[in-house]
Design a protein around this motif. Structure first.
Motif, PDB file in Angstrom:
ATOM      1  N   HIS A  67       0.839  -1.199   0.000  1.00  0.00           N
ATOM      2  CA  HIS A  67       0.000   0.000   0.000  1.00  0.00           C
ATOM      3  C   HIS A  67       0.873   1.246   0.000  1.00  0.00           C
ATOM      4  CE1 HIS A  67      -2.807  -3.060   1.466  1.00  0.00           C
ATOM      5  NE2 HIS A  67      -1.851  -3.365   2.329  1.00  0.00           N
ATOM      6  N   LEU A  68       0.473   2.216  -0.797  1.00  0.00           N
ATOM      7  CA  LEU A  68       1.189   3.491  -0.789  1.00  0.00           C
ATOM      8  C   LEU A  68       0.528   4.388   0.247  1.00  0.00           C
ATOM      9  CD1 LEU A  68       3.442   5.139  -2.196  1.00  0.00           C
ATOM     10  CD2 LEU A  68       1.660   6.134  -3.619  1.00  0.00           C
ATOM     11  N   ILE A  69       1.311   4.855   1.198  1.00  0.00           N
ATOM     12  CA  ILE A  69       0.777   5.698   2.262  1.00  0.00           C
ATOM     13  C   ILE A  69       0.921   7.148   1.817  1.00  0.00           C
ATOM     14  CG2 ILE A  69       0.972   6.299   4.699  1.00  0.00           C
ATOM     15  CD1 ILE A  69       0.051   3.404   4.157  1.00  0.00           C
ATOM     16  N   SER A  70      -0.208   7.762   1.497  1.00  0.00           N
ATOM     17  CA  SER A  70      -0.196   9.094   0.900  1.00  0.00           C
ATOM     18  C   SER A  70      -1.504   9.785   1.216  1.00  0.00           C
ATOM     19  CB  SER A  70      -0.040   8.952  -0.614  1.00  0.00           C
ATOM     20  OG  SER A  70      -0.352  10.148  -1.255  1.00  0.00           O
ATOM     21  N   ASN A  71      -1.434  10.915   1.870  1.00  0.00           N
ATOM     22  CA  ASN A  71      -2.653  11.601   2.293  1.00  0.00           C
ATOM     23  C   ASN A  71      -2.916  12.847   1.461  1.00  0.00           C
ATOM     24  OD1 ASN A  71      -4.898  12.113   3.811  1.00  0.00           O
ATOM     25  ND2 ASN A  71      -3.806  13.168   5.439  1.00  0.00           N
ATOM     26  N   THR A  72      -2.183  12.995   0.355  1.00  0.00           N
ATOM     27  CA  THR A  72      -2.346  14.201  -0.450  1.00  0.00           C
ATOM     28  C   THR A  72      -3.155  13.872  -1.700  1.00  0.00           C
ATOM     29  OG1 THR A  72      -0.195  13.652  -1.352  1.00  0.00           O
ATOM     30  CG2 THR A  72      -0.259  15.334   0.340  1.00  0.00           C
ATOM     31  N   THR A  73      -3.606  14.932  -2.388  1.00  0.00           N
ATOM     32  CA  THR A  73      -4.427  14.709  -3.572  1.00  0.00           C
ATOM     33  C   THR A  73      -3.625  14.002  -4.662  1.00  0.00           C
ATOM     34  OG1 THR A  73      -5.574  16.723  -3.006  1.00  0.00           O
ATOM     35  CG2 THR A  73      -5.925  15.875  -5.208  1.00  0.00           C
ATOM     36  N   ALA A  74      -2.420  14.480  -4.907  1.00  0.00           N
ATOM     37  CA  ALA A  74      -1.558  13.828  -5.892  1.00  0.00           C
ATOM     38  C   ALA A  74      -0.474  13.077  -5.125  1.00  0.00           C
ATOM     39  CB  ALA A  74      -0.910  14.876  -6.785  1.00  0.00           C
ATOM     40  N   ILE A  75       0.081  12.032  -5.733  1.00  0.00           N
ATOM     41  CA  ILE A  75       1.165  11.344  -5.049  1.00  0.00           C
ATOM     42  C   ILE A  75       2.360  12.291  -4.984  1.00  0.00           C
ATOM     43  CG2 ILE A  75       0.539   8.953  -5.434  1.00  0.00           C
ATOM     44  CD1 ILE A  75       2.273   8.966  -7.909  1.00  0.00           C
ATOM     45  N   SER A  76       3.087  12.234  -3.888  1.00  0.00           N
ATOM     46  CA  SER A  76       4.239  13.107  -3.729  1.00  0.00           C
ATOM     47  C   SER A  76       5.428  12.223  -3.369  1.00  0.00           C
ATOM     48  CB  SER A  76       3.962  14.139  -2.644  1.00  0.00           C
ATOM     49  OG  SER A  76       4.468  13.709  -1.409  1.00  0.00           O
ATOM     50  N   PRO A  77       6.639  12.706  -3.552  1.00  0.00           N
ATOM     51  CA  PRO A  77       7.796  11.838  -3.297  1.00  0.00           C
ATOM     52  C   PRO A  77       7.921  11.436  -1.836  1.00  0.00           C
ATOM     53  CG  PRO A  77       8.479  14.077  -3.800  1.00  0.00           C
ATOM     54  CD  PRO A  77       7.025  14.002  -4.084  1.00  0.00           C
ATOM     55  N   VAL A  78       7.293  12.189  -0.948  1.00  0.00           N
ATOM     56  CA  VAL A  78       7.389  11.890   0.476  1.00  0.00           C
ATOM     57  C   VAL A  78       6.582  10.640   0.834  1.00  0.00           C
ATOM     58  CG1 VAL A  78       7.183  12.944   2.752  1.00  0.00           C
ATOM     59  CG2 VAL A  78       7.625  14.371   0.786  1.00  0.00           C
ATOM     60  N   ASP A  79       5.655  10.255  -0.042  1.00  0.00           N
ATOM     61  CA  ASP A  79       4.864   9.051   0.210  1.00  0.00           C
ATOM     62  C   ASP A  79       5.778   7.838   0.342  1.00  0.00           C
ATOM     63  OD1 ASP A  79       2.797  10.755  -0.235  1.00  0.00           O
ATOM     64  OD2 ASP A  79       2.385  10.060  -2.271  1.00  0.00           O
ATOM     65  N   PHE A  80       5.326   6.864   1.108  1.00  0.00           N
ATOM     66  CA  PHE A  80       6.132   5.656   1.253  1.00  0.00           C
ATOM     67  C   PHE A  80       5.224   4.442   1.187  1.00  0.00           C
ATOM     68  CE2 PHE A  80       4.866   7.169   5.367  1.00  0.00           C
ATOM     69  CZ  PHE A  80       4.480   6.038   6.062  1.00  0.00           C
ATOM     70  N   TRP A  81       5.828   3.270   1.038  1.00  0.00           N
ATOM     71  CA  TRP A  81       5.057   2.040   0.881  1.00  0.00           C
ATOM     72  C   TRP A  81       5.009   1.289   2.199  1.00  0.00           C
ATOM     73  CZ3 TRP A  81       2.707   0.622  -3.748  1.00  0.00           C
ATOM     74  CH2 TRP A  81       3.029   1.408  -4.855  1.00  0.00           C
ATOM     75  N   LYS A  82       3.978   0.463   2.301  1.00  0.00           N
ATOM     76  CA  LYS A  82       3.807  -0.355   3.496  1.00  0.00           C
ATOM     77  C   LYS A  82       3.243  -1.696   3.067  1.00  0.00           C
ATOM     78  CE  LYS A  82       1.217  -0.543   7.773  1.00  0.00           C
ATOM     79  NZ  LYS A  82       2.347  -1.243   8.376  1.00  0.00           N
ATOM     80  N   VAL A  83       3.725  -2.782   3.677  1.00  0.00           N
ATOM     81  CA  VAL A  83       3.150  -4.092   3.375  1.00  0.00           C
ATOM     82  C   VAL A  83       2.011  -4.370   4.355  1.00  0.00           C
ATOM     83  CG1 VAL A  83       5.161  -5.153   2.288  1.00  0.00           C
ATOM     84  CG2 VAL A  83       4.929  -5.210   4.768  1.00  0.00           C
ATOM     85  N   SER A  84       1.130  -5.271   3.962  1.00  0.00           N
ATOM     86  CA  SER A  84       0.022  -5.634   4.833  1.00  0.00           C
ATOM     87  C   SER A  84       0.551  -6.203   6.136  1.00  0.00           C
ATOM     88  CB  SER A  84      -0.849  -6.686   4.151  1.00  0.00           C
ATOM     89  OG  SER A  84      -1.691  -6.068   3.222  1.00  0.00           O
ATOM     90  N   ASP A  85      -0.115  -5.870   7.238  1.00  0.00           N
ATOM     91  CA  ASP A  85       0.227  -6.493   8.510  1.00  0.00           C
ATOM     92  C   ASP A  85      -1.073  -6.891   9.190  1.00  0.00           C
ATOM     93  OD1 ASP A  85      -0.846  -4.241   9.729  1.00  0.00           O
ATOM     94  OD2 ASP A  85       1.093  -3.275   9.983  1.00  0.00           O
ATOM     95  N   ALA A  86      -0.992  -7.238  10.464  1.00  0.00           N
ATOM     96  CA  ALA A  86      -2.170  -7.776  11.130  1.00  0.00           C
ATOM     97  C   ALA A  86      -3.339  -6.797  11.116  1.00  0.00           C
ATOM     98  CB  ALA A  86      -1.819  -8.149  12.564  1.00  0.00           C
ATOM     99  N   LEU A  87      -3.061  -5.504  11.112  1.00  0.00           N
ATOM    100  CA  LEU A  87      -4.131  -4.514  11.166  1.00  0.00           C
ATOM    101  C   LEU A  87      -4.448  -3.898   9.811  1.00  0.00           C
ATOM    102  CD1 LEU A  87      -2.974  -2.806  14.454  1.00  0.00           C
ATOM    103  CD2 LEU A  87      -4.977  -4.265  14.161  1.00  0.00           C
ATOM    104  N   VAL A  88      -3.614  -4.162   8.812  1.00  0.00           N
ATOM    105  CA  VAL A  88      -3.854  -3.622   7.466  1.00  0.00           C
ATOM    106  C   VAL A  88      -3.989  -4.812   6.509  1.00  0.00           C
ATOM    107  CG1 VAL A  88      -2.987  -2.109   5.652  1.00  0.00           C
ATOM    108  CG2 VAL A  88      -2.510  -1.575   8.041  1.00  0.00           C
ATOM    109  N   PRO A  89      -5.206  -5.300   6.314  1.00  0.00           N
ATOM    110  CA  PRO A  89      -5.380  -6.463   5.444  1.00  0.00           C
ATOM    111  C   PRO A  89      -5.189  -6.085   3.972  1.00  0.00           C
ATOM    112  CG  PRO A  89      -7.501  -5.646   6.171  1.00  0.00           C
ATOM    113  CD  PRO A  89      -6.468  -4.817   6.869  1.00  0.00           C
ATOM    114  N   PRO A  90      -4.988  -7.076   3.109  1.00  0.00           N
ATOM    115  CA  PRO A  90      -4.798  -6.765   1.697  1.00  0.00           C
ATOM    116  C   PRO A  90      -6.056  -6.129   1.095  1.00  0.00           C
ATOM    117  CG  PRO A  90      -4.965  -9.138   2.031  1.00  0.00           C
ATOM    118  CD  PRO A  90      -4.863  -8.522   3.375  1.00  0.00           C
TER     119      PRO A  90
END
Lengths: 369, 796
Positions: free
Chosen positions: B537-560
């Motif tokens: 999952h790309l973690i990004s809270n802005t309207t457009a993707i920005s370089p500051v965004d980062f990726w995260k893999v699914s874990d126990a609380l973030v299902p696919p």
């Protein structure tokens, strides 16, 4: 041909400026960023003003108040959201009249606030026996005259380290612009070893100025000198997440403008915050400085810690805080400024707007008080 | 509101009916079959040609060439008139009689300079629109890209894709693209099989793919092949050119922002080893230098490199290795320096064991790094976040009969992510070192897919993919108190996992199905269904993707994330396939999308889980497209009506967005019209135009005002309740192809574009700001003026 080429360059420049503008929110937190932003906005043709009305949904209660370790009075300001046209006057309909407001601590003490007859939006604690203490939790209760009841989450009053030192640094104003040089006031303090400390600063300076921009000297006494007040940034907060346990050094808290020669009087207050309060003010500041770029976070209501008692989904705007305050004062002698050269460069440029200033006695003992 | 829910039942019925039909059909009596096989190459460069259609119209038999140019088909004895056709080449016919032996053929196709731009997007065979099993597929004709008007004169693969129905962006100059209501992180972008995590240069102004080095571009908006998974909404396949076999050639170009150079050719005397090396370098710093103070101290720079070695062991066996690198820096003076870099490495062994059976063994590594250097005097630091993915995959292709095409294989994937780390730089920095735990995960997947063509009028592609994902330690998982929204304060326990211990397991089946039924020889009806899963999952809270965004893999609380898409389409060609028309309807549901609490802290947040919310999405739409594929005037008219909505169904009102109701996603742009034409003039000139019209994207306007802390504050209580005005623009381009004959080796091309000809100030965003005592609204337009550009390209 050369002209066409210049025109083309200008056009490309404009596009790049627009594009750069769209990126700027990423650095808006920094001072230089804001400056660049202002320059860009005025230069480029990519920003146009629109005439969009601001919709007004149902009024929401707005709570603003703080209990501190200073002796009372403490004020709680209660208003409603709605149409604000004038800069200073509160519209009659948006004041909260006749509310019953109390503050409780976690040891069973309680105090009733009194509405100020002259400024009806304000409710005051004047009971001097009720004073904020670090380590206590405080809860605000509000009963509006229509019976709706609001309550805050218990807010912990945390401790704050003392301000170790204030220093001032002269920074020359940009040449060619009618901008004064400044004294940048820098703060030093030491963050405690425990993580989870949050700070807020407020600062004020009394700076010398001449009533009509040039000194009027009568029998070697300047008769039109007075002091003008300058405030630091509205919402200047910091978390120790990145610097836990270290010195916070040379943190700029205020720019005191040099409108005239003479002494500057500076006071800085350092407040403790809870994590929730820190997050609240961070969001507040983030929204205040939105630049309209696609890199801005999605806007949302800035909701604080006050909600309706029966239906917790109805949240009031604003925040009820509790802070320890540490203070420090500084006198900047201002004696390194060359009077003659100053008059030549700035004479008549900055006309005085003399504000209410502390008494002479207080100024005499500024740093000892 | 119009919804497609009853459609599900309709689909189920169609699928059931088809299955019954297939079972009931008696097997055709076995007859002796022979094989026609061989290779198709470029008549000028001798390079193998992929995706060439080999087809006999009378017998209805046909196939396409693979990446080595090889083809193979089983036929009954008899006369055949095979037509070999490919985009950008003269079609060629060969007559042959099959009596009692297999026949091998070598066919060379000559490039068609005048028809190079048959149309920018086209299927493989002249009637593929109607006769191919796949639907919702876009293929870019790389040779024609240069004839499409572009901004700054930079040929841009991704910007060309956004002209297609069903593909959109949040704004011009924003990175990434959205396919059928999917987010930008839901596109699986594969370059030579390796995933590309960042597709932008200059934070989204241009894409980082050098069109000169890329052989083919295929986008699947739906009906995603079973061989691929891991992203919800689309699959974008791109391959680097193999390198010409006959001689070393050099081509390049000079534009306003970048210069390019590409060298390719044989690297050994026997011409079995070929190479390609290309690069693109930018000089926008020079242009920024023309700015007034202080912007002229900004620095921007980027480059990208492509390399490939191909070794043909035998006619049936090939080894290849590719490398790709992209690098960007952007600096605001005295403030911050942004750096992004992507590195892709791939190795592939392709082997045909016999005319029916072949395999590809591929190993890839993709690495993306982001650095942010803080340059403020007492707070100098370097922040970084990285992601590395390694894959190994084996893909088999088995074609026992012309009516069967069986694909199967599997893949192993390893992920290693650093969500964020900060460290002081220099001696005077007050910043502490802080490093979030590295995230590790493993994934394996297997798939099986069969394309069965029982009759000429019916084909079925049915496949299934199974993916199993494990988030492995070392790692830390927080447990939160039940019955309340997760916050840092509601953590009840911290679980620490040792090396190799599993933090979370997820897995599931992903069925894929496409059915084509011809109604007439020139028209067909197709339906497709696919389920996809996404563990990254790309973690990004802005309207457009920005370089500051980062990726995260699914874990126990973030299902696919899981998506299901149904699509049905009607396809019809006219006038001997000169006109291709289609209407497609789709409906997509998305689960477990990542959403953010209001005011969430994303960067360097050790308890990020507490700031994430689970959202649902739904998207539906109609895409209508008419293309003219041949002649001097070619083009595309595409209209899309689509909606994409999201909601956060949290049981806790304090974290709900818009009270838990459906609200339009940021890229919900209902109406979308594209008209793109290319008109061939004499003397090698082509006149190209684009007209684009889209609804404005949703945005959040203030809906209340209050006074706080001495300031007037705006309240934004309803997300995406407003829309910015509609977007439209017209571009024109003039391109001159310097070739006089088809086989000419040295020539140059000129390309002159005017982007946004009528200088419409399209709003990029609208925002409200306090100026002294009043609140004013402003519109920001990025490309709000006509942008002329010129570029020169040469081939030697």
């Amino acid at each position: 041909m050369t002209q066409r080429f210049t025109e083309m360059i200008r056009r490309y420049t404009e596009i790049f400026v627009c594009w750069a503008t769209s990126l700027l929110s990423q650095l808006k937190s920094s001072r230089s960023g804001v400056l660049v932003y202002l320059c860009v906005i005025t230069l480029s043709g990519c920003v146009d003003e629109l005439q969009l009305p601001i919709r007004q949904v149902e009024p929401r209660l707005v709570v603003e108040g703080l209990i501190t370790t200073d002796p009372p009075p403490y004020s709680i300001k209660l208003t409603f959201s709605g149409r604000y046209n004038s800069a200073y006057e509160l519209p009659e309909g948006l004041l909260v009249n006749g509310a019953v407001v109390t503050i409780n601590d976690d040891q069973g003490h309680s105090v009733r606030l009194r509405q100020d007859p002259l400024a009806p939006a304000y409710y005051f604690v004047r009971d001097t026996t009720f004073r904020g203490k670090a380590g206590r939790r405080y809860t605000l209760h509000i009963r509006l005259d229509d019976g709706r009841q609001y309550v805050s989450s218990p807010e912990l009053l945390t401790d704050v380290p003392p301000i170790e030192q204030l220093t001032a640094e002269y920074q020359s104003g940009a040449s060619g612009l009618p901008q004064p040089s400044i004294y940048r006031v820098l703060l030093d303090t030491r963050d405690p070893i425990t993580p989870g400390n949050y700070y807020r600063w407020s600062a004020l300076a009394y700076s010398p100025i001449w009533q009509n921009g040039v000194p009027k000297v009568f029998e070697s006494v300047t008769v039109n000198a007075c002091l003008t007040t300058t405030y630091g940034p509205l919402t200047d907060v910091l978390s120790d997440a990145l610097i836990n346990g270290n010195r916070i050094s040379r943190r700029p808290v205020l720019d005191a403008p040099i409108y005239g020669t003479g002494r500057h009087y500076v006071e800085v207050q350092q407040y403790s915050l809870t994590r929730a309060a820190y997050q609240y003010w961070t969001r507040f500041e983030e929204q205040r400085t939105r630049t309209g770029s696609l890199f801005d976070a999605q806007p949302a209501s800035i909701e604080g810690n006050v909600h309706q008692q029966t239906d917790t989904t109805i949240v009031a705007l604003g925040y009820f805080g509790a802070s320890t305050i540490s203070r420090k004062r500084l006198v900047i002698p201002g004696d390194t400024i060359n009077y003659g050269r100053f008059i030549v460069r700035y004479g008549g440029l900055f006309k005085g707007n003399c504000s209410v200033v502390p008494s002479d006695a207080e100024l005499e003992n500024w740093t000892t008080n | 509101m119009f919804t497609f829910y009853p459609m599900h039942q309709f689909f189920v019925r169609i699928i059931l009916a088809s299955v019954l039909l297939l079972i009931a059909v008696p097997r055709l009596q076995a007859q002796i079959r022979f094989r026609i096989y061989g290779q198709v190459v470029d008549g000028v460069t001798n390079k193998p040609l992929a995706n060439v259609s080999v087809y006999d119209k009378k017998q209805g038999a046909g196939t396409t060439t693979d990446s080595t140019g090889a083809f193979s088909m089983q036929v009954l004895p008899g006369p055949y008139n095979l037509t070999f056709s490919a985009v950008g080449y003269y079609a060629r016919s060969r007559f042959l009689e099959i009596e009692r032996a297999n026949i091998r053929m070598e066919v060379a196709l000559n490039p068609d300079t005048r028809q190079l731009d048959e149309v920018n997007v086209k299927g493989r065979t002249p009637d593929a629109n109607v006769s191919a099993t796949q639907m919702s597929v876009v293929r870019l004709d790389m040779k024609n890209l240069r004839n499409i008007p572009v901004v700054f004169g930079e040929v841009d693969i991704l910007k060309a894709l956004t002209l297609q129905p069903g593909v959109s962006t949040v704004g011009e100059g924003a990175g990434g693209f959205n396919v059928r209501g999917g987010r930008t992180d839901q596109n699986l972008v594969l370059l030579d099989g390796a995933p590309l995590f960042n597709t932008s240069h200059l934070l989204g102004l241009l894409s980082n793919l050098n069109a000169d080095a890329i052989q083919d571009v295929t986008l699947y908006k739906g009906g995603i092949p079973a061989a691929y998974g891991g992203r919800l909404s689309s699959l974008l396949l791109m391959n680097t050119k193999a390198g010409e076999t006959d001689r070393v050639s050099v081509n390049g170009g000079i534009g306003l922002l970048t210069s390019r150079l590409l060298v390719q050719g044989p690297a050994s005397k026997n011409k079995k080893l070929t190479f390609l090396a290309g690069g693109r370098i930018a000089y926008p710093s020079f242009i920024l230098g023309l700015f007034p103070e202080p912007t002229n101290k900004d620095r921007a720079f980027f480059y990208d490199l492509n390399g490939r070695l191909t070794y043909r062991l035998t006619n049936d066996s090939q080894l290849s290795a590719t490398v790709y690198r992209s690098y960007d820096t952007f600096k605001f003076p005295q403030d911050t320096l942004y750096t992004t870099q992507s590195t892709l490495l791939t190795a592939r062994w392709s082997q045909r064991l016999n005319p029916q059976l072949s395999f590809n063994l591929t190993a890839t590594q993709s690495d993306y790094r982001f650095f942010l250097d803080g340059l403020t005097s007492t707070n100098t630091y370097r922040y970084r976040s990285t992601i590395r993915q390694r894959d190994a995959r084996l893909d088999w292709l088995y074609t026992p009969k012309p009516t069967h095409r069986l694909e199967f294989g599997g893949s192993l994937t390893g992920y290693s992510l650093l969500p964020g780390a900060i460290a002081p730089t220099g001696d005077n920095s007050n910043i502490n070192t802080q490093t979030l735990p590295t995230e590790q995960a493993r994934e394996w997947a297997g798939y099986l897919s069969e394309e069965w063509t029982p009759f000429r009028v019916l084909s079925v592609q049915v496949g299934v993919r199974y993916a199993q994902f494990t988030n492995v330690g070392p790692g830390v998982a927080y447990q939160y108190a039940e019955g309340q929204p997760r916050t840092r304060e509601s953590i009840t326990d911290t679980l620490r996992y040792g090396n190799g211990q599993a933090l979370a397991h997820y897995g599931g089946w992903e069925p894929r199905l496409t059915i084509r039924a011809n109604l007439t020889p020139n028209s067909s009806l197709k339906v497709s269904y696919n389920r996809t899963r996404q563990f990254l999952h790309l973690i990004s809270n802005t309207t457009a993707i920005s370089p500051v965004d980062f990726w995260k893999v699914s874990d126990a609380l973030v299902p696919p994330q899981v998506a299901d898409q149904f699509a049905v389409g009607y396809f019809r060609n006219f006038n001997d396939n000169m006109y291709e028309t289609s209407v497609e309807v789709y409906h997509k549901t998305l689960e477990n999308l990542v959403e953010y609490r209001n005011g969430a802290t994303l960067l360097l947040n050790p308890t990020l889980d507490a700031d994430l919310l689970r959202a649902q999405g739904k998207a539906y739409g109609v895409e209508v497209s008419v293309q003219k594929t041949r002649g001097l005037l070619t083009g595309l008219i595409a209209y899309t009506y689509s909606r994409t909505l999201a909601r956060v169904p949290s049981p806790y009102p304090s974290v709900q967005i818009n009270g838990g109701d459906w609200y339009p996603s940021t890229f919900d742009r209902p109406h979308n019209l594209t008209i793109a034409t290319q008109w061939k003039w004499s003397r090698g000139w082509t006149f190209g135009t684009n007209f684009v019209y889209t609804s404005g994207r949703p945005t959040t306007y203030p809906d209340g005002t209050y006074r706080l802390n001495g300031a007037k504050v705006l309240d934004y209580s309803q997300r995406n309740a407003d829309r910015i005005p509609d977007y439209h623009r017209l571009d024109v381009s003039f391109t001159k192809d310097g070739r006089r004959t088809v086989g000419q080796r040295h020539y140059s091309n000129w390309s002159i574009s005017f982007y946004n000809v009528y200088a419409h100030k399209n709003p990029y965003s609208i925002y409200f700001q306090r100026v002294n005592t009043t609140t004013k609204s402003y519109q920001l337009s990025v490309f709000g003026t006509i942008i002329p550009s010129i570029s020169w390209n040469f081939t030697y």
